[in-house]
Design a protein around this motif. Structure first.
Motif, mmCIF file in Angstrom:
data_model
loop_
_atom_site.group_PDB
_atom_site.id
_atom_site.type_symbol
_atom_site.label_atom_id
_atom_site.label_comp_id
_atom_site.label_asym_id
_atom_site.label_seq_id
_atom_site.Cartn_x
_atom_site.Cartn_y
_atom_site.Cartn_z
ATOM 1 N N ALA A 1 -14.418 4.513 5.341
ATOM 2 C CA ALA A 1 -15.232 5.370 5.707
ATOM 3 C C ALA A 1 -16.193 5.965 4.889
ATOM 4 C CB ALA A 1 -14.223 6.777 6.105
ATOM 5 N N GLU A 2 -17.467 5.603 5.293
ATOM 6 C CA GLU A 2 -18.690 5.695 4.293
ATOM 7 C C GLU A 2 -19.531 7.057 5.061
ATOM 8 O OE1 GLU A 2 -21.485 2.411 4.145
ATOM 9 O OE2 GLU A 2 -22.286 3.409 2.300
ATOM 10 N N VAL B 1 -19.220 6.632 8.861
ATOM 11 C CA VAL B 1 -19.072 5.250 9.374
ATOM 12 C C VAL B 1 -17.962 4.294 9.112
ATOM 13 C CG1 VAL B 1 -20.312 3.162 9.839
ATOM 14 C CG2 VAL B 1 -21.566 5.070 9.541
ATOM 15 N N ILE B 2 -17.090 4.107 10.172
ATOM 16 C CA ILE B 2 -15.679 3.373 9.754
ATOM 17 C C ILE B 2 -15.886 1.919 10.185
ATOM 18 C CG2 ILE B 2 -13.127 3.769 10.470
ATOM 19 C CD1 ILE B 2 -14.107 6.275 9.923
ATOM 20 N N ASN B 3 -15.658 1.246 9.096
ATOM 21 C CA ASN B 3 -15.283 -0.156 8.995
ATOM 22 C C ASN B 3 -13.817 -0.763 8.576
ATOM 23 O OD1 ASN B 3 -17.695 -1.660 9.918
ATOM 24 N ND2 ASN B 3 -18.872 -0.245 8.697
ATOM 25 N N GLY B 4 -13.310 -1.631 9.321
ATOM 26 C CA GLY B 4 -12.086 -1.964 8.811
ATOM 27 C C GLY B 4 -10.911 -2.385 9.840
ATOM 28 N N GLN B 5 -9.597 -2.737 9.412
ATOM 29 C CA GLN B 5 -8.700 -3.022 10.576
ATOM 30 C C GLN B 5 -7.597 -2.446 10.263
ATOM 31 O OE1 GLN B 5 -7.398 -7.074 10.109
ATOM 32 N NE2 GLN B 5 -5.981 -7.166 11.795
ATOM 33 N N LYS B 6 -6.767 -1.978 11.716
ATOM 34 C CA LYS B 6 -5.346 -1.297 11.512
ATOM 35 C C LYS B 6 -4.668 -2.511 12.241
ATOM 36 C CE LYS B 6 -6.336 2.306 9.131
ATOM 37 N NZ LYS B 6 -5.461 2.500 8.132
ATOM 38 N N ILE B 7 -3.434 -2.302 11.869
ATOM 39 C CA ILE B 7 -2.428 -3.143 12.888
ATOM 40 C C ILE B 7 -1.050 -2.744 13.103
ATOM 41 C CG2 ILE B 7 -1.390 -4.199 10.525
ATOM 42 C CD1 ILE B 7 -1.674 -7.079 11.809
ATOM 43 N N TRP B 8 -0.220 -3.289 14.059
ATOM 44 C CA TRP B 8 1.029 -2.629 14.380
ATOM 45 C C TRP B 8 0.862 -1.470 15.226
ATOM 46 C CZ3 TRP B 8 2.487 -7.067 13.501
ATOM 47 C CH2 TRP B 8 2.398 -7.800 11.850
ATOM 48 N N LYS C 1 -6.760 5.240 -6.001
ATOM 49 C CA LYS C 1 -5.868 4.803 -4.749
ATOM 50 C C LYS C 1 -5.518 6.172 -3.935
ATOM 51 C CE LYS C 1 -1.599 2.341 -3.877
ATOM 52 N NZ LYS C 1 -0.448 1.510 -4.596
ATOM 53 N N TYR C 2 -5.075 7.059 -4.434
ATOM 54 C CA TYR C 2 -4.307 8.338 -3.521
ATOM 55 C C TYR C 2 -5.635 9.362 -3.216
ATOM 56 C CZ TYR C 2 0.286 6.417 -4.284
ATOM 57 O OH TYR C 2 1.189 5.554 -4.558
ATOM 58 N N LYS C 3 -6.277 9.684 -4.295
ATOM 59 C CA LYS C 3 -7.466 10.628 -3.946
ATOM 60 C C LYS C 3 -8.361 10.100 -3.280
ATOM 61 C CE LYS C 3 -6.065 13.698 -7.888
ATOM 62 N NZ LYS C 3 -6.117 13.694 -9.356
ATOM 63 N N GLY C 4 -8.668 8.825 -3.283
ATOM 64 C CA GLY C 4 -9.558 8.118 -2.482
ATOM 65 C C GLY C 4 -9.560 7.985 -1.048
ATOM 66 N N LEU C 5 -8.357 8.883 -0.642
ATOM 67 C CA LEU C 5 -7.976 8.791 0.834
ATOM 68 C C LEU C 5 -8.636 9.985 1.790
ATOM 69 C CD1 LEU C 5 -4.357 7.155 0.494
ATOM 70 C CD2 LEU C 5 -6.456 6.082 1.311
ATOM 71 N N THR C 6 -9.011 9.868 2.933
ATOM 72 C CA THR C 6 -9.361 10.887 3.877
ATOM 73 C C THR C 6 -8.818 10.601 5.139
ATOM 74 O OG1 THR C 6 -11.390 11.163 2.485
ATOM 75 C CG2 THR C 6 -11.266 12.254 4.764
ATOM 76 N N THR D 1 -15.932 -1.591 13.519
ATOM 77 C CA THR D 1 -17.135 -2.154 13.243
ATOM 78 C C THR D 1 -18.383 -1.032 13.307
ATOM 79 O OG1 THR D 1 -16.349 -4.378 14.005
ATOM 80 C CG2 THR D 1 -18.710 -4.244 13.358
ATOM 81 N N ASP D 2 -18.632 -0.507 12.347
ATOM 82 C CA ASP D 2 -19.748 0.532 12.217
ATOM 83 C C ASP D 2 -19.318 1.545 13.224
ATOM 84 O OD1 ASP D 2 -21.209 -0.684 10.098
ATOM 85 O OD2 ASP D 2 -22.180 -2.023 11.398
ATOM 86 N N LEU D 3 -18.302 1.917 13.432
ATOM 87 C CA LEU D 3 -18.085 3.219 14.551
ATOM 88 C C LEU D 3 -18.502 4.392 13.703
ATOM 89 C CD1 LEU D 3 -16.529 4.292 16.950
ATOM 90 C CD2 LEU D 3 -14.620 4.763 15.503
ATOM 91 N N GLU D 4 -19.304 5.390 14.351
ATOM 92 C CA GLU D 4 -19.827 6.389 13.754
ATOM 93 C C GLU D 4 -19.128 7.638 14.290
ATOM 94 O OE1 GLU D 4 -23.946 6.042 13.017
ATOM 95 O OE2 GLU D 4 -24.408 8.086 12.859
ATOM 96 N N ILE D 5 -18.651 8.597 13.665
ATOM 97 C CA ILE D 5 -18.143 9.782 13.924
ATOM 98 C C ILE D 5 -18.604 10.954 13.216
ATOM 99 C CG2 ILE D 5 -15.833 8.620 14.589
ATOM 100 C CD1 ILE D 5 -14.560 9.774 11.943
ATOM 101 N N PRO D 6 -18.588 12.177 14.041
ATOM 102 C CA PRO D 6 -19.053 13.247 13.303
ATOM 103 C C PRO D 6 -18.107 13.742 12.123
ATOM 104 C CG PRO D 6 -18.087 14.051 15.394
ATOM 105 C CD PRO D 6 -18.076 12.453 15.268
ATOM 106 N N ASP D 7 -18.649 14.503 11.229
ATOM 107 C CA ASP D 7 -17.774 15.211 10.122
ATOM 108 C C ASP D 7 -16.695 16.039 10.508
ATOM 109 O OD1 ASP D 7 -17.037 15.465 7.331
ATOM 110 O OD2 ASP D 7 -18.038 17.662 7.422
#
Lengths: 386, 412
Positions: free
Chosen positions: B152-153, B160-167, B188-193, B227-233
């Motif tokens: 999430a950038e 802006v979200i990029n990546g892949q989820k599974i299951w 690793k841990y504090k870098g998560l939102t 792929t470049d999904l944009e969401i509000p804060d």
């Protein structure tokens, strides 16, 4: 009748547990227990009977040995759930005493519903100790298998034969003896010091108890000693059995919890390969499995005890479940407790063998897990054909 | 009266009467098509529509969200959801389809969402009008969940979200997803939102859902690509960098410890009367099964093993009961955290023993007319691995229990 969802475990039981845990910690912590029962190591030594009579006196002063005695006989008459709570804490301390044997005798006598049985219960309420003498040489406690006979003549009853696997026999003031007359079984209250009674100690593995076979050679008792007439003794034993199974299982759960906590604590402080043992999943996961088995067995114990109080028609089935679960749990917890204490766990010096041995004893007492699963299968599936 | 009824408060007692009365006329007729064993295996739109209609009617009657506050679409009662669940179970209703939303999204929003999010989203979770899915696992973040890489950038006021989820169960029906993302690769841990993201409305516009086929041949879960999904804060839950803590709230609920800290949103997640979940059904199966000329029910080994499972099942039931009794529960998390582990392994062992009892007939799968129980047992056995793998494998569950309850050193 239905069980209350909280097992009937309320404020009184919570207080009893807190007091019991403190009492056993103060009177029988691991160091004292070791001093008391493990002084001699020679496996060929004479069988001993080691217990702290002062601690026992303190306990009787608190009234705990009379919790299970009905009020009609001068006892406190607390619920089976409360009694199981006390027994669980005694098991957690591996407390050497006639507590469980007396409680088991209490439940069998309570099931007799006779004036004479109530008189024996009044003696227990007066802090006398008792033990069941109902098992034969082959280890069967089925009343029809008894090796003791009773002949009735001129108002005198004469007992002959031997009762085996009598628990805490040298600590008992009197025995509750199953004896056959022709094809019928009665229950008799026999003082341990009656003429013709000989208590022959067994050399057993468990250091926290004593066990004996008790011989009756022409022991004469009066009619007032008949707790259950020939013909009604079998039923009384059968009615008392769920309590016996439940209380032995409660002892096992307490001992299992000690094994779990002690092993987890050791896995937390013993370091190998620069890590506490508990870091390694080969150790961590089986310790978690100990906990899961304890929780299951413990829940089944309270379910069985609560059934005795509220749903007696199911107490037998639930007691078989409790003893089966407790048996597997005790075997697993004992094995893991020694294994994860490593070389130290294999020594006499380490406390874990005291509980290992108490559990070995408990596992086979009144039937091992497989035996109780057979009973359950007969109940749920009907007897097997062929 | 059942044991539960005896303990009812006056509010619970009158609510129970209300539920029983309403249910006497509103349990939907069984559908013409087959329903799966649980909501996690819903495969077709017609299954979903049928179950959504049921959830909506139960919600309208006040049987879902009983204990949630009125401003979030609930009914503001006290400890009444359990009553509704018991009565629905008793009446043999279908289960609710929105299980991830009710069991995980709602409590996570409740604890970490803004007022605005709670008011906007919880009501439609309860009514079932919006289905949710959960975006946690990734190809390289399974048991090691904190390794998620979906990024999430921050871009102005948006992400802006990029990546892949599974299951991802239910993604093909979902309007929304709760998602654990990485905003910072250096920690690793504090870098998560933690966010919520739209699925259905964004399909083809930054979100792509592809079904995965399970080993049974059934569908049920998916891969979800961003792929470049944009969401509000405003779709963020809790602070930037607090994603791991929020995820713990979700997992606590997923693993069964939720009712200790959060109002229960409602519903049974599966048909607990489902035969493949009950060890006692093995008794009947053994009576009907022939093993080399002998009825399985007369085989002492089979009898012993069935009883072992019956005892384990009863033991866990009694543990759940015990976990609610003050003074008999030890560590408050000790039994709740065992729930998923113990049940999923029990279900697996029940199915495995059923296959042994069936003997040669256990080879016959669901399409075979001669399959005992319609092939339910081989199907149940294979599906049981979903239980022991999903939501933290049995191995991870044992780590959690060892570390949180017994204080053992944390395994890497």
């Amino acid at each position: 009748m239905a069980q209350p969802s909280d097992f009937g475990y309320g404020m009184e039981e919570q207080i009893l547990r807190a007091e019991a845990r403190k009492f056993f910690k103060d009177t029988c912590d691991e160091l004292r227990l070791m001093d008391l029962v493990a002084g001699k190591t020679d496996p060929h030594r004479e069988p001993e009977c080691l217990w702290d009579k002062k601690a026992w006196k303190k306990m009787t002063d608190l009234g705990w040995t009379t919790l299970a005695v009905p009020e009609r006989a001068g006892g406190i008459g607390m619920s089976a759930v409360a009694v199981a709570t006390l027994v669980e804490e005694a098991g957690r301390a591996a407390f050497p005493s006639p507590l469980i044997s007396t409680i088991n005798a209490t439940y069998v006598l309570s099931a007799c519903h006779t004036k004479n049985a109530d008189a024996a219960l009044a003696e227990i309420a007066d802090n006398r100790t008792a033990a069941l003498a109902v098992t034969n040489r082959k280890g069967s406690w089925s009343s029809s298998d008894t090796d003791v006979s009773a002949s009735h003549a001129n108002g005198v009853i004469t007992l002959n034969g031997t009762a085996w696997f009598v628990q805490d026999a040298r600590k008992a003031d009197f025995f509750v003896v199953a004896a056959g007359s022709n094809d019928e079984v009665g229950l008799y209250v026999v003082p341990a010091d009656a003429s013709g009674v000989t208590v022959v100690p067994d050399a057993i593995v468990d250091l926290t108890r004593d066990q004996a076979h008790v011989t009756f050679e022409g022991v004469e008792v009066g009619p007032a000693c008949t707790a259950a007439d020939p013909g009604s003794g079998s039923l009384a034993l059968e009615l008392g059995l769920p309590a016996v199974l439940t209380m032995v299982s409660a002892d096992m759960c307490g001992a299992g919890e000690w094994q779990l906590q002690t092993t987890a604590a050791y896995a937390g402080k013993r370091v190998q390969f620069d890590r506490a043992l508990g870091y390694f999943q080969a150790v961590k996961h089986p310790i978690v499995n100990m906990m899961i088995m304890i929780d299951s067995a413990r829940s089944l114990v309270y379910n069985a005890a609560c059934a005795m109080d509220h749903e007696p028609e199911f107490s037998s089935v639930y007691a078989h479940m409790a003893k089966a679960a407790a048996g597997d749990m005790a075997a697993f917890c004992s094995g893991r407790s020694v294994q994860y204490h490593g070389g130290m766990g294999f020594t006499w010096e380490c406390f874990v063998h005291l509980y290992f041995k108490r559990q070995m004893h408990n596992q086979v007492l009144y039937g091992d897990a497989a035996h109780h699963r057979v009973k359950l299968a007969d109940f749920f599936m009907g007897p097997p054909r062929g | 009266m059942s044991e539960n009824e005896q303990k009812d408060s006056p509010e619970q007692s009158s609510f129970r009467k209300y539920c029983r009365n309403w249910l006497s006329g509103h349990v939907p007729l069984p559908p013409a098509f087959r329903l799966p064993q649980s909501a996690m295996e819903i495969m077709t739109q017609e299954q979903m529509d049928y179950l959504c209609r049921w959830q909506k009617s139960a919600y309208d009657a006040g049987l879902v969200g009983c204990d949630y506050p009125g401003e979030y679409g609930g009914f503001g009662r006290t400890n009444c959801q359990r009553i509704a669940n018991e009565e629905m179970h008793r009446a043999g209703t279908p289960y609710f389809p929105n299980v991830i939303a009710l069991g995980m999204a709602a409590p996570t929003l409740f604890h970490h969402g803004s007022e605005e999010l709670k008011k906007r989203f919880i009501p439609k979770i309860l009514s079932g009008e919006e289905i949710w899915c959960q975006g946690f696992s990734e190809p390289d973040a399974g048991s090691d969940l904190a390794n998620v890489q979906t990024f999430a950038e921050k871009k102005g006021d948006n992400w802006v979200i990029n990546g892949q989820k599974i299951w991802t169960s239910l993604a093909m029906f979902a309007s929304w997803m709760i998602i654990l993302c990485r905003h910072d690769r250096s920690d690793k841990y504090k870098g998560l939102t933690y966010f919520i993201v739209p699925i259905k409305s964004a399909l083809g516009k930054g979100v792509d859902v592809r079904p995965l086929i399970k080993m049974t041949g059934e569908t049920g879960f998916n891969e979800v690509f961003f792929t470049d999904l944009e969401i509000p804060d405003s779709y963020r839950l809790d602070k930037v960098g607090n994603g791991w803590q929020v995820a713990m709230t979700t997992l606590l609920h997923e693993r069964g410890a939720g009712p200790l800290i959060t109002p229960t949103a409602g519903g049974q997640t599966s048909r607990s009367s489902e035969t493949t979940y009950n060890a006692m059904t093995l008794v009947d199966l053994a009576k009907k099964s022939d093993r080399l000329g002998k009825t399985a029910a007369d085989d002492p080994v089979i009898r012993d093993r069935i009883m072992s499972l019956v005892i384990r099942q009863r033991g866990f039931m009694e543990s759940l009961r015990r976990s609610r009794v003050k003074g008999l529960a030890d560590h408050p998390m000790r039994i709740p955290l065992q729930g998923k582990l113990v049940m999923s392994e029990l279900v697996q062992d029940i199915a495995a023993l059923a296959l042994e009892i069936e003997g040669a007939s256990a080879t016959l799968f669901i399409a075979d007319a001669n399959a005992p129980a319609g092939g339910a047992w081989p199907l149940a056995y294979m599906n049981s691995f979903g239980g022991t793998i999903a939501a933290g494998t049995s191995e991870v569950q044992r780590n959690i229990l060892g570390e949180r309850v017994l204080g053992l050193a944390k395994s890497k």
